[in-house]
Write an enzyme that holds these catalytic residues in place. Structure first.
Site, PDB file in Angstrom:
ATOM      1  N   SER A 173       1.180  -1.098   0.024  1.00 42.27           N
ATOM      2  CA  SER A 173       0.223  -0.115  -0.093  1.00 42.27           C
ATOM      3  C   SER A 173       1.422   1.411  -0.102  1.00 42.27           C
ATOM      4  CB  SER A 173      -0.564   0.521   1.637  1.00 42.27           C
ATOM      5  OG  SER A 173      -0.392   0.074   2.322  1.00 42.27           O
ATOM      6  N   ASP A 174       0.121   2.284  -0.224  1.00 35.75           N
ATOM      7  CA  ASP A 174       0.793   3.511   0.016  1.00 35.75           C
ATOM      8  C   ASP A 174       0.548   4.196   1.561  1.00 35.75           C
ATOM      9  OD1 ASP A 174       1.904   5.789  -0.129  1.00 35.75           O
ATOM     10  OD2 ASP A 174       0.866   6.721  -1.914  1.00 35.75           O
ATOM     11  N   CYS A 175       1.698   4.783   2.165  1.00 35.37           N
ATOM     12  CA  CYS A 175       1.565   4.592   3.669  1.00 35.37           C
ATOM     13  C   CYS A 175       0.504   4.650   4.074  1.00 35.37           C
ATOM     14  CB  CYS A 175       3.436   5.259   3.725  1.00 35.37           C
ATOM     15  SG  CYS A 175       4.354   5.547   3.550  1.00 35.37           S
ATOM     16  N   ALA A 177      -2.363   3.706   3.002  1.00 33.49           N
ATOM     17  CA  ALA A 177      -3.709   3.908   2.284  1.00 33.49           C
ATOM     18  C   ALA A 177      -4.779   2.874   2.706  1.00 33.49           C
ATOM     19  CB  ALA A 177      -3.569   3.921   1.299  1.00 33.49           C
TER      20      ALA A 177
END
Length: 523
Positions: A173-175, A177
């Protein structure tokens, strides 16, 4: 580097980047998975992170990233990868914070045709054609579903349709997300349901704390099977095996040391990359020009003595930063400088007199300005695509005082340069973007003809009025009642179109007409 349109250069730069990354890893100063490249198409000139991407064209992005991953990972299927690259942000992500819309809660509505033809080809190149090690799902939702919780994206399209099925390939995931799935997206009613949804959909790693905090509870509630967690762990540890994490000194890249960092060859390549990425947008014949002893060069603008500005965002510590002022001094000429007007939004004229003094002292005058990371960067979209009034005012006055002015436009995003292009007292306009550690040298090598310009604009340069015609939240591409069209494919009123770039010589080409619409009967 997207302006270079040179895949061999991209491969060479990526090879240096990953080799130096290995040196840092061997000294326990870095990991082996790197969250690069950003290959979302740069379709809206306001996007603050557009500077991270190769440009607006999906074919160009696909070709660029294919070469980049080859260099970063040391091939498309090596026994040991040099590093693990991560293609991001999958998908429909190209907004930070526009008009009250934040990337963490934004729901991008994109039709199937635009997804297939425009938003996804670069990611397909990553997965199907380049065998990238990892993907990153994005903050936004796509058509009502957060991308990190979408099994259609992460399983049906990415793994099944594109054949990205090797056990060492994983999705992060993006941070935070994953947290965003719960709130602000509000896609699941509980935190446990959100983390289970993400894991089952195909998000193997949570850059954040939600997996570690709420997966145990989700498992206790029976929201996922332990085999799904096992699958995520196998993917991650298999990725480590493919970079030789467990194999000790027998891995070739374990022999890379700091003697392989910042080599002379790498410095030469950095200069080459900067030179190839500069596009000549206007030239009345003044360039190339001779600069040297017995003359005075004048530099005006807030980029005139740029250093860290040249690096853009996500930059490491450079061994040196050779800006325009440094490079001008290497010509042997006397150099006068005025770093005005100051700042992107400073309209005050208190210090402008020094610019007029520099102009009057100079035999050749340059204005070096534009935009920088104070107006375009992660988390910050632009609110205008015009040169500031202060800059245009100063540029036009300098052109009156010293006809033959050369303007160098800095920064990645579009600027409406209509007034500069039409001003007969301005002899040349160059676009230099964020040229890196030897950016000033590259600019003056182009100006003096030591290096011939060959860069091309990787994005459309729009008129300033464009942003009033379409909101950033409109993800459609084709012209409609509320959208004038996007990119060179669907917008035809550009100040300067995608691919613009002049040379110091002329070229002619002839393409023979085919003998038959269907070719020869024998071939």
């Amino acid at each position: 580097m997207g302006a270079a349109f040179d895949d061999e250069l991209i491969r060479d730069v990526a090879t240096v980047v990953s080799t130096e990354a290995r040196a840092f890893n061997n000294d326990q100063r870095a990991g082996l998975d790197f969250w690069t490249p950003n290959i979302n198409p740069f379709k809206d000139p306001r996007w603050g992170r557009g500077q991270e991407t190769p440009g607006e064209d999906p074919f160009h992005l696909s070709s660029y990233v294919h070469a980049l991953i080859d260099g970063l990972q040391g091939g498309y299927d090596p026994k040991y990868k040099r590093i693990m690259a991560t293609c991001k942000h999958f998908t429909g992500y190209d907004m930070e914070s526009w008009n009250g819309n934040l990337r963490y809660q934004w729901d991008a509505h994109i039709n199937s045709q635009d997804l297939v033809e425009y938003y996804m080809p670069s990611f397909q190149s990553c997965a199907r054609d380049s065998n990238v090690a990892a993907f990153m799902c994005s903050y936004n939702s796509l058509n009502g579903r957060p991308t990190c919780a979408d099994p259609y994206l992460l399983q049906t399209v990415l793994r099944e349709h594109w054949g990205w099925t090797e056990e060492q390939q994983w999705v992060t995931s993006d941070c935070d997300a994953v947290q965003n799935i719960y709130l602000p997206h509000g896609y699941n009613d509980t935190r446990e349901a959100a983390v289970a949804q993400a894991l089952i959909a195909g998000t193997d790693v949570d850059c954040g704390t939600y997996f570690q905090e709420f997966l145990p509870g989700a498992y206790a509630q029976g929201l996922f099977n332990i085999s799904v967690l096992d699958q995520a762990l196998v993917r991650q540890y298999s990725g480590l095996i493919r970079v030789g994490y467990f194999d000790g000194p027998s891995v070739p890249y374990r022999n890379v040391t700091f003697s392989d960092v910042n080599t002379q060859a790498s410095q030469t390549l950095a200069l080459k990359a900067a030179e190839e990425g500069i596009a000549l947008l206007k030239n009345d014949g003044a360039l190339p020009m001779a600069l040297g002893a017995n003359m005075t060069i004048g530099l005006v603008g807030d980029w005139a003595n740029a250093t860290t500005q040249m690096q853009g965002n996500y930059a490491g510590i450079a061994p040196y930063l050779h800006g325009p002022y440094y490079a001008a001094n290497q010509t042997g000429a006397k150099v006068a400088i005025a770093n005005v007007p100051g700042g992107q939004g400073d309209p005050t004229t208190d210090n402008w007199r020094k610019a007029w003094t520099v102009a009057n002292q100079s035999d050749q005058l340059f204005y070096i300005g534009g935009i920088d990371n104070t107006v375009e960067l992660e988390g910050n979209d632009r609110v205008t695509i015009a040169w500031t009034g202060a800059q245009l005012d100063m540029i036009s006055r300098l052109a009156e005082l010293k006809p033959g002015l050369v303007v160098v436009q800095m920064g990645a995003g579009s600027l409406d340069s209509s007034a500069i292009l039409s001003n007969p007292n301005i002899s040349a306009l160059l676009w230099a973007g964020y040229p890196g550690q030897d950016g000033g040298t590259a600019i003056f090598n182009i100006i003096t003809g030591k290096t011939a310009p060959a860069g091309r604009l990787p994005t459309t340069m729009y008129p300033a009025s464009y942003i009033a015609q379409v909101p950033m939240t409109d993800m459609s591409l084709r012209p409609s009642t509320n959208n004038p069209g996007r990119t060179y494919q669907w917008y035809d009123k550009a100040v300067l179109p995608f691919g613009t770039g002049l040379h110091y010589t002329n070229f002619t080409a002839t393409i023979a007409a085919p003998t038959s619409r269907y070719g020869s009967a024998n071939g």
